[in-house]
Design an enzyme around this catalytic site. Structure first.
Site, PDB file in Angstrom:
ATOM      1  N   SER A   1     -19.576  49.739   6.063  1.00 31.61           N
ATOM      2  CA  SER A   1     -19.731  48.303   5.804  1.00 31.61           C
ATOM      3  C   SER A   1     -20.986  47.766   6.481  1.00 31.61           C
ATOM      4  O   SER A   1     -21.704  46.948   5.906  1.00 31.61           O
ATOM      5  CB  SER A   1     -18.504  47.540   6.320  1.00 31.61           C
ATOM      6  OG  SER A   1     -17.368  47.887   5.595  1.00 31.61           O
TER       7      SER A   1
ATOM      8  N   LYS B   1     -15.517  39.915  17.751  1.00 29.69           N
ATOM      9  CA  LYS B   1     -16.570  40.117  16.759  1.00 29.69           C
ATOM     10  C   LYS B   1     -16.531  39.023  15.708  1.00 29.69           C
ATOM     11  O   LYS B   1     -15.467  38.615  15.266  1.00 29.69           O
ATOM     12  CB  LYS B   1     -16.392  41.464  16.050  1.00 29.69           C
ATOM     13  CG  LYS B   1     -16.849  42.653  16.836  1.00 29.69           C
ATOM     14  CD  LYS B   1     -16.800  43.882  15.938  1.00 29.69           C
ATOM     15  CE  LYS B   1     -17.351  45.086  16.657  1.00 29.69           C
ATOM     16  NZ  LYS B   1     -17.284  46.275  15.799  1.00 29.69           N
TER      17      LYS B   1
ATOM     18  N   HIS C   1     -14.154  53.031   1.121  1.00 25.10           N
ATOM     19  CA  HIS C   1     -12.817  52.590   1.515  1.00 25.10           C
ATOM     20  C   HIS C   1     -11.868  52.673   0.324  1.00 25.10           C
ATOM     21  O   HIS C   1     -10.745  53.156   0.427  1.00 25.10           O
ATOM     22  CB  HIS C   1     -12.822  51.124   1.987  1.00 25.10           C
ATOM     23  CG  HIS C   1     -13.567  50.856   3.234  1.00 25.10           C
ATOM     24  ND1 HIS C   1     -14.505  49.852   3.311  1.00 25.10           N
ATOM     25  CD2 HIS C   1     -13.503  51.416   4.468  1.00 25.10           C
ATOM     26  CE1 HIS C   1     -14.998  49.805   4.545  1.00 25.10           C
ATOM     27  NE2 HIS C   1     -14.399  50.750   5.259  1.00 25.10           N
TER      28      HIS C   1
ATOM     29  N   ARG D   1     -16.086  60.932   7.349  1.00 24.79           N
ATOM     30  CA  ARG D   1     -17.377  61.094   6.694  1.00 24.79           C
ATOM     31  C   ARG D   1     -18.143  62.296   7.231  1.00 24.79           C
ATOM     32  O   ARG D   1     -18.853  62.959   6.502  1.00 24.79           O
ATOM     33  CB  ARG D   1     -18.231  59.837   6.891  1.00 24.79           C
ATOM     34  CG  ARG D   1     -17.677  58.619   6.214  1.00 24.79           C
ATOM     35  CD  ARG D   1     -18.453  57.396   6.573  1.00 24.79           C
ATOM     36  NE  ARG D   1     -18.227  57.115   7.997  1.00 24.79           N
ATOM     37  CZ  ARG D   1     -18.494  55.966   8.584  1.00 24.79           C
ATOM     38  NH1 ARG D   1     -19.032  54.988   7.902  1.00 24.79           N
ATOM     39  NH2 ARG D   1     -18.239  55.786   9.861  1.00 24.79           N
TER      40      ARG D   1
END
Length: 159
Positions: free
Chosen positions: A127, A41, A17, A90
């Site tokens: 993460s 969440k 990040h 990614r």
């Protein structure tokens, strides 16, 4: 003034990040880091804790503003007159999803999305993966800033 936003949950912020935010900070006068609030969440860190960590590890850039947001990212952009979203990619699997989001965001508001290829060093990094490896005692010191590592280690030890 050229402005962009780097959105995410950042639970916690990783070196991947930080790489994307740092690269965006060289291209834009102001980079807003928008920390997503997802009430469905339960994160490891609270929104305030994430924001504090991000502020600490991005302070060296000098042009990063950290804010929380709930709702549509295009509304966040409209309210702040931000014409661009910067996203790291990614892998090809990221591109499929992110392209759909970029097209939807552009269709809703005209906001452009710029894709930045992730540094190969961080191409596998998320993460979730950091939290999982750290929870089992794995060494993630090379994956997160030192400030984050300390708080991550403390938080997981308290669980």
């Amino acid at each position: 003034m050229r402005r962009a936003v780097c959105p995410g949950s950042f639970d916690p912020i990783t070196n991947g990040h930080l790489d994307i935010i740092g690269r965006a900070s060289k291209l834009y006068d102001v980079v807003h880091v928008a920390v997503m609030i997802n009430k469905s969440k339960q994160g490891l860190f609270t929104i305030d804790e994430r924001m504090r960590l991000i502020e600490r590890v991005t302070a060296e850039f000098g042009n990063v503003v950290v804010e929380a947001f709930h709702g549509l990212l295009v509304d966040f952009c409209k309210e702040r007159d931000i014409p661009a979203i910067v996203k790291g990619l990614r892998a090809v699997s990221d591109f499929d999803y992110e392209l759909q989001m970029a097209q939807m965001n552009h269709g809703l508001s005209g906001v452009e999305t710029l894709f930045v290829p992730t540094n190969p060093t961080y191409s596998f990094l998320s993460s979730s993966l950091v939290k999982e490896v750290a929870a089992y005692g794995g060494d993630v010191s090379h994956l997160v800033p030192a400030e984050v590592l300390g708080e991550l280690t403390e938080r997981l030890a308290a669980r």
